[in-house]
Structure formats: structure tokens, C-alpha cells
Design an enzyme around this catalytic site. Structure first.
Site, PDB file in Angstrom:
ATOM      1  N   ARG A  68      20.033  91.787 -74.976  1.00  0.00           N
ATOM      2  CA  ARG A  68      20.340  92.306 -76.318  1.00  0.00           C
ATOM      3  C   ARG A  68      19.754  93.704 -76.448  1.00  0.00           C
ATOM      4  O   ARG A  68      19.045  94.154 -75.567  1.00  0.00           O
ATOM      5  CB  ARG A  68      19.683  91.406 -77.363  1.00  0.00           C
ATOM      6  CG  ARG A  68      18.200  91.243 -77.034  1.00  0.00           C
ATOM      7  CD  ARG A  68      17.387  90.628 -78.126  1.00  0.00           C
ATOM      8  NE  ARG A  68      16.111  90.151 -77.657  1.00  0.00           N
ATOM      9  CZ  ARG A  68      15.009  90.878 -77.520  1.00  0.00           C
ATOM     10  NH1 ARG A  68      15.005  92.172 -77.816  1.00  0.00           N
ATOM     11  NH2 ARG A  68      13.883  90.347 -77.071  1.00  0.00           N
ATOM     12  N   VAL A 119      14.009  96.223 -80.002  1.00  0.00           N
ATOM     13  CA  VAL A 119      13.356  96.968 -81.090  1.00  0.00           C
ATOM     14  C   VAL A 119      13.080  98.411 -80.651  1.00  0.00           C
ATOM     15  O   VAL A 119      13.358  99.364 -81.376  1.00  0.00           O
ATOM     16  CB  VAL A 119      12.022  96.277 -81.476  1.00  0.00           C
ATOM     17  CG1 VAL A 119      11.234  97.128 -82.451  1.00  0.00           C
ATOM     18  CG2 VAL A 119      12.278  94.889 -82.056  1.00  0.00           C
ATOM     19  N   GLY A 132       8.095  82.347 -76.282  1.00  0.00           N
ATOM     20  CA  GLY A 132       7.109  82.475 -77.360  1.00  0.00           C
ATOM     21  C   GLY A 132       5.711  82.046 -76.928  1.00  0.00           C
ATOM     22  O   GLY A 132       4.888  81.667 -77.754  1.00  0.00           O
ATOM     23  N   ASN A 150      16.048  90.614 -71.230  1.00  0.00           N
ATOM     24  CA  ASN A 150      16.498  90.470 -72.609  1.00  0.00           C
ATOM     25  C   ASN A 150      17.941  90.934 -72.700  1.00  0.00           C
ATOM     26  O   ASN A 150      18.249  92.085 -72.383  1.00  0.00           O
ATOM     27  CB  ASN A 150      15.612  91.272 -73.555  1.00  0.00           C
ATOM     28  CG  ASN A 150      14.211  90.693 -73.623  1.00  0.00           C
ATOM     29  OD1 ASN A 150      14.045  89.478 -73.605  1.00  0.00           O
ATOM     30  ND2 ASN A 150      13.218  91.545 -73.654  1.00  0.00           N
ATOM     31  N   ARG A 207       5.192 100.545 -84.431  1.00  0.00           N
ATOM     32  CA  ARG A 207       5.805  99.544 -85.302  1.00  0.00           C
ATOM     33  C   ARG A 207       4.959  99.391 -86.555  1.00  0.00           C
ATOM     34  O   ARG A 207       3.783  99.039 -86.464  1.00  0.00           O
ATOM     35  CB  ARG A 207       5.883  98.189 -84.588  1.00  0.00           C
ATOM     36  CG  ARG A 207       6.723  98.222 -83.337  1.00  0.00           C
ATOM     37  CD  ARG A 207       6.941  96.808 -82.838  1.00  0.00           C
ATOM     38  NE  ARG A 207       7.661  96.811 -81.575  1.00  0.00           N
ATOM     39  CZ  ARG A 207       8.288  95.763 -81.073  1.00  0.00           C
ATOM     40  NH1 ARG A 207       8.258  94.604 -81.730  1.00  0.00           N
ATOM     41  NH2 ARG A 207       8.915  95.827 -79.924  1.00  0.00           N
ATOM     42  N   GLU A 253       2.815  80.848 -61.435  1.00  0.00           N
ATOM     43  CA  GLU A 253       2.808  82.222 -60.946  1.00  0.00           C
ATOM     44  C   GLU A 253       1.370  82.612 -60.657  1.00  0.00           C
ATOM     45  O   GLU A 253       0.439  82.081 -61.267  1.00  0.00           O
ATOM     46  CB  GLU A 253       3.350  83.179 -62.027  1.00  0.00           C
ATOM     47  CG  GLU A 253       4.837  83.105 -62.242  1.00  0.00           C
ATOM     48  CD  GLU A 253       5.291  83.996 -63.393  1.00  0.00           C
ATOM     49  OE1 GLU A 253       4.446  84.616 -64.067  1.00  0.00           O
ATOM     50  OE2 GLU A 253       6.508  84.063 -63.608  1.00  0.00           O
ATOM     51  N   LYS A 256       3.516  77.924 -66.279  1.00  0.00           N
ATOM     52  CA  LYS A 256       4.542  78.199 -67.290  1.00  0.00           C
ATOM     53  C   LYS A 256       5.550  77.062 -67.382  1.00  0.00           C
ATOM     54  O   LYS A 256       5.780  76.349 -66.417  1.00  0.00           O
ATOM     55  CB  LYS A 256       5.308  79.480 -66.947  1.00  0.00           C
ATOM     56  CG  LYS A 256       4.487  80.752 -67.077  1.00  0.00           C
ATOM     57  CD  LYS A 256       5.360  81.988 -66.898  1.00  0.00           C
ATOM     58  CE  LYS A 256       4.536  83.250 -67.071  1.00  0.00           C
ATOM     59  NZ  LYS A 256       5.364  84.461 -66.963  1.00  0.00           N
TER      60      LYS A 256
HETATM   61  P1  ADP Z   1       7.106  83.928 -73.236  1.00  0.00           P
HETATM   62  O1  ADP Z   1       8.537  84.082 -72.828  1.00  0.00           O
HETATM   63  O2  ADP Z   1       6.740  82.505 -73.554  1.00  0.00           O
HETATM   64  O3  ADP Z   1       6.652  84.904 -74.255  1.00  0.00           O
HETATM   65  P2  ADP Z   1       6.324  85.388 -70.855  1.00  0.00           P
HETATM   66  O4  ADP Z   1       6.607  84.803 -69.515  1.00  0.00           O
HETATM   67  O5  ADP Z   1       7.205  86.474 -71.350  1.00  0.00           O
HETATM   68  O6  ADP Z   1       6.252  84.200 -71.931  1.00  0.00           O
HETATM   69  O7  ADP Z   1       4.848  85.870 -70.875  1.00  0.00           O
HETATM   70  C1  ADP Z   1       4.223  86.285 -72.055  1.00  0.00           C
HETATM   71  C2  ADP Z   1       3.151  87.299 -71.737  1.00  0.00           C
HETATM   72  O8  ADP Z   1       2.128  86.748 -70.914  1.00  0.00           O
HETATM   73  C3  ADP Z   1       3.652  88.496 -70.972  1.00  0.00           C
HETATM   74  O9  ADP Z   1       4.155  89.484 -71.838  1.00  0.00           O
HETATM   75  C4  ADP Z   1       2.425  88.951 -70.258  1.00  0.00           C
HETATM   76  O10 ADP Z   1       1.655  89.699 -71.174  1.00  0.00           O
HETATM   77  C5  ADP Z   1       1.675  87.675 -69.957  1.00  0.00           C
HETATM   78  N1  ADP Z   1       1.964  87.148 -68.611  1.00  0.00           N
HETATM   79  C6  ADP Z   1       3.051  86.461 -68.234  1.00  0.00           C
HETATM   80  N2  ADP Z   1       2.986  86.109 -66.937  1.00  0.00           N
HETATM   81  C7  ADP Z   1       1.824  86.597 -66.458  1.00  0.00           C
HETATM   82  C8  ADP Z   1       1.171  86.568 -65.178  1.00  0.00           C
HETATM   83  N3  ADP Z   1       1.710  85.961 -64.126  1.00  0.00           N
HETATM   84  N4  ADP Z   1      -0.025  87.188 -65.084  1.00  0.00           N
HETATM   85  C9  ADP Z   1      -0.587  87.790 -66.138  1.00  0.00           C
HETATM   86  N5  ADP Z   1      -0.039  87.854 -67.355  1.00  0.00           N
HETATM   87  C10 ADP Z   1       1.152  87.262 -67.533  1.00  0.00           C
END
Ligand code: ADP
Length: 437
Positions: free
Chosen positions: A291, A294, A163, A289, A335, A199, A157
Site C-alpha cells: 500500500r 504514511v 502488530g 507493505n 509525525r 529469527e 515470531k
Molecule cells: P509485526 O509485524 O508484528 O509488527 P515485525 O516482524 O514487523 O512484527 O517486527 C516488529 C519490530 O520488531 C520491527 O520493526 C523491528 O523493530 C523488531 N524486530 C523484528 N525482527 C527482529 C529481529 N530479528 N531482530 C531484532 N529486532 C527485530
């Protein structure tokens, strides 16, 4: 606080204006030229045009919004969700202009907006985070060494991420340097920041989140949890409260950990901490979050707490009650999304016992092509999950939205899926299911 400017559009602007009216607060709507006939303008006491259709020139135009507040003598700004709701700089500017920003302090917004920093803060506050790399890195070799320690598959990440950008699942060591280069490049382009972290990749997680309210005096209520596992391309489609998959002791833990974290960061207002549930006992912090969300109505129905009204009451310095009651009943939200813009030529919205509809649609309304696809939320409430699924099916079935294309049929098919009904789902389930959309 006498007059609130609502810096948003659509159903959430309507929702906020309704709460203000109940509290005898005057309201100012803002709108782009594409929204000149929108419902939130009609319901507010005053309305100010803040620019043309593109969001950068209107709903994200901080100067235009602050000027509108000044001109109308508003003394508070409610940002809703999306747009400027999680922009620390905007919250700071509101404060500097003598306006109450309805949300947490700007520094808290900034802290939670930076993924790697939020992860560290939560870890320090005693919240379980997904096992991963200790430090951020900018080179593939350091990343690969960390990935080997964690064990493949891993999730790479971007520290500044959002997004889904700069995010990659990496299955084995051989793929690492190639995937790393792609993800870092994407992060660099999107955020101007190439810091990355890792992660453990969770194979079949559910998305569980906890709604909280915190007043200005350090009292925090973990109001209740939601299950938002049913997602398409990382967008929530159906949300439920409470999360029936949780063991009672896990529910207690996740609520307690959320309250503890909010206290530690001196959170004020409504907020949500999102978790991934790896199995019936293990949950890990994903993001906070800062805020209103939804899907807040399902928690309102199961907790009997008006969350938007409380955002306003907290902003004027009211005290939260000492505790909230455990959730009763069950609530489900669908939704409703539009696949096309155009005029609403026919509209029948569902109603009756246990049905709530949050929308800014009306007969004859022209849905503009410029904004979010979500045009309505249908919420069903009742005794238990199966009863509520049936209530939702009947509600969707009687809904008529003519003139534009929507996902109503898709939602009906989804609700009939046996795996949905028996909760044999995870966050990837809907993406792997083939339904006609
Ligand atoms: P962003 O903020 O870019 O949307 P997130 O960290 O919220 O990214 O992750 C987006 C989505 O990816 C999460 O809602 C989840 O579905 C999936 N995800 C994130 N981290 C993991 C992980 N370590 N293992 C499996 N799925 C993950």
C-alpha cells in the site's frame, strides 16, 4: 476510470483526493458519524456516511463501502493506508463488483500478509532474510533445537503475526519453553494460529525501507530508500530520505534487490519493502507493505515523483518511465500526534521554503477520540541533513495547535539530541531515551 471512492479518512484521504483532482477524476468520500465535519468530506465531490464511529462498523465495513461505491457509480476504490488497504478479501470483492482496487492483486496482498510465506517467497526471489528456522513449528522442543542452531538471542515470531503480537526475544535456552508457551498462546488468541518461527535477534539494527512503483507491464522502479529508525514502541516517529547511513554500494544493492523481488511476485502499484540493516553492509527482509505508506512524502520530495498520482495512473494502465533519477537533497518527516481529542481552538501551520504539511486539521475542527493519533505530518526538504534538521526545528517551533495536547515539544527535544543529529541511533534508541512526552 472516472470516479474514485476514497476508503479512508484524515490526511491520507485528503492527499488522495488532491491527486484525483489533479487528474480530473471525480471523488467520493466515505465517513463515519464521528467524522461528519471532517475535511475529506468537504474536498470530495460527493460523500457517503458508511456507519457509526467504531471502525468495524464504518471504515472496516466492506459491505457498506462497496454499497457506497455502487450507489455513487464509482469505478475505483483507493484504500489509502491502514483499514482495508492490506485486506486481500476486500481487494477480491472490489474486483468481483467490477471496481478497480488501487493496489496490487488480491493474491499478492495475501501472500505478503502472511509472514512466514512472505519470508519464503523473498528468499526464493534472492532477497536476504534474517537467518532463522527453515520451517515453522508448533512445539517447544523443535523450536529449542532450531534456536540452538541459530544461536541465542533469538526472536520468536508467529507465522500469522502482526502488530508485535506473538513476538518474543529469547535470550537463552533456559527461558525457551516458558517464552514459547506465552508467545504461542498470544498468537493463538490473536490469530487463531499457533505456527511459530525463529529469527536471529539483531542487536542494533536500523530500519531501512525501499519505495517501489510497478506498472501493469512488469516495469518496476525502486524509487528510493527511507530511514525510519526513530521509532517509539515500534511506531515510526521521524523518517528520513535518503538513508545517509548507507554505503553507496549497499544502497545500490538494496534498491536492486527490491526491484527484483517486486518483479518476481508480479507486483503492481506502489509498495514498500522494509529491511533491518544489521551493519553498514548487511540488510535483511522484514516485511512488504502492499500500500502507500504514511511516510511517502519524503520520497516524493527527493525523487520528484508524485507517488499517489502514479498509483492512479498505474491503475488506468499508464506505463512507468524507463528509470527514475537518483535522489537529490534530503527530506525529513515528523509525525504530529494528538494525546487528547477535542476542538482545535487555534491553528498555525508552518510554511515557507522547503516545508510541506499534510494534514486534515482546520481551525474549529473537532478531533474525534476514535481514530489514529496522527493528525499531521510536517515535512522539511533541503540540501543536506543538518540544514533540514534546522529547518524542521524552526517549522515545529512556529507551529501552533491549540485545544488539544500534541507531541510537538517532544519532537523538538528529540531533534536537539546529539545522538539523533550524529545518527548514533538504532531502532531501540528512542525507547531507551528518557524525554518528557
Ligand atoms: P509485526 O509485524 O508484528 O509488527 P515485525 O516482524 O514487523 O512484527 O517486527 C516488529 C519490530 O520488531 C520491527 O520493526 C523491528 O523493530 C523488531 N524486530 C523484528 N525482527 C527482529 C529481529 N530479528 N531482530 C531484532 N529486532 C527485530
Amino acid at each position: 476510470m472516472k470516479k474514485v471512492l476514497v476508503a479512508n479518512r484524515g490526511e491520507i484521504a485528503v492527499r488522495i483526493i488532491r491527486a484525483c483532482r489533479e487528474l480530473n477524476l471525480e471523488t467520493v468520500a466515505v465517513y463515519s458519524t464521528a467524522d461528519a465535519t471532517a475535511l475529506h468530506i468537504k474536498l470530495a465531490d460527493q460523500a457517503v456516511c458508511i456507519g457509526p464511529a467504531p471502525v468495524l462498523k464504518s471504515y472496516l465495513n466492506q459491505t457498506a463501502i462497496l454499497t457506497a461505491a455502487k450507489l455513487t457509480h464509482a469505478d475505483a476504490i483507493h484504500p489509502g493506508y491502514g483499514f482495508l488497504s492490506e485486506n486481500g478479501e476486500f481487494a477480491r470483492k472490489c474486483q468481483q463488483a467490477g471496481l478497480t482496487f488501487i493496489g496490487p492483486a488480491a493474491d499478492v496482498i495475501d501472500l505478503m500478509g502472511e509472514k512466514a510465506a512472505a519470508r519464503k517467497t523473498m528468499l526464493a526471489a534472492g532477497v536476504p532474510v534474517i537467518p532463522g528456522s527453515q520451517a515453522e513449528f508448533t512445539d517447544a522442543a523443535t523450536g529449542l533445537a532450531a534456536a540452538k542452531k541459530i544461536g541465542f538471542p533469538v526472536m520468536l515470531k508467529a507465522s500469522a503475526g502482526g502488530g508485535g503480537k506473538g513476538m518474543r526475544i529469547i535470550k537463552n535456552a533456559a527461558d525457551f519453553s516458558r517464552e514459547f508457551a506465552l508467545a504461542q498462546n498470544e498468537a493463538q488468541n490473536a490469530f487463531g494460529n499457533g505456527q511459530m518461527y525463529l529469527e536471529k535477534y539483531l542487536a542494533h539494527p536500523r530500519h531501512i525501507e525501499v519505495q517501489l512503483l510497478a506498472d501493469q507491464y512488469g516495469r518496476v522502479l525502486a524509487v528510493g530508500e527511507r530511514d525510519c529508525t526513530i521509532q517509539q514502541h515500534h511506531q515510526k516517529v521521524i523518517e528520513e530520505a535518503p538513508a545517509v547511513c548507507l554505503l553507496p554500494q549497499t544502497r545500490q544493492q538494496i534498491l536492486q534487490v527490491t526491484a527484483q523481488a517486486a518483479e518476481k511476485i508480479h507486483y503492481v502499484g506502489a509498495g514498500t519493502i522494509e529491511f533491518l540493516l544489521a551493519d553498514s553492509e548487511h540488510f535483511y527482509f522484514m516485511e512488504m507493505n502492499t500500500r502507500i505508506q504514511v511516510e511517502h512524502p519524503i520520497t516524493e520530495l527527493t525523487s520528484q515523483i508524485d507517488l499517489v498520482k502514479w498509483q492512479l495512473k498505474i491503475a488506468v494502465g499508464e506505463h512507468l518511465p524507463a528509470s527514475s533519477k537518483p535522489a537529490t537533497g534530503f527530506a525529513l518527516e515528523c509525525r504530529i500526534n494528538a494525546f487528547s481529542a477535542g476542538k482545535i481552538t487555534g491553528l498555525h501551520l508552518p510554511g515557507g521554503y522547503g516545508i510541506r504539511v499534510d494534514t486534515a486539521l482546520y481551525q474549529g475542527y473537532l478531533v474525534p477520540p476514535n481514530y489514529d493519533a496522527m493528525i499531521a505530518k510536517i515535512i522539511a526538504y533541503g540540501e543536506d541533513r543538518l540544514e533540514v534538521i534546522q529547518r524542521m526545528q524552526a517549522a515545529l517551533d512556529e507551529t501552533v495547535i491549540s485545544g488539544i495536547q500534541t507531541n510537538l515539544d517532544f519532537l523538538l527535544q528529540l531533534l536537539r539530541e546529539p545522538d539523533f543529529q550524529t545518527e548514533k541511533t538504532d531502532i531501540n534508541w528512542l525507547d531507551q531515551l528518557s524525554l518528557k512526552n
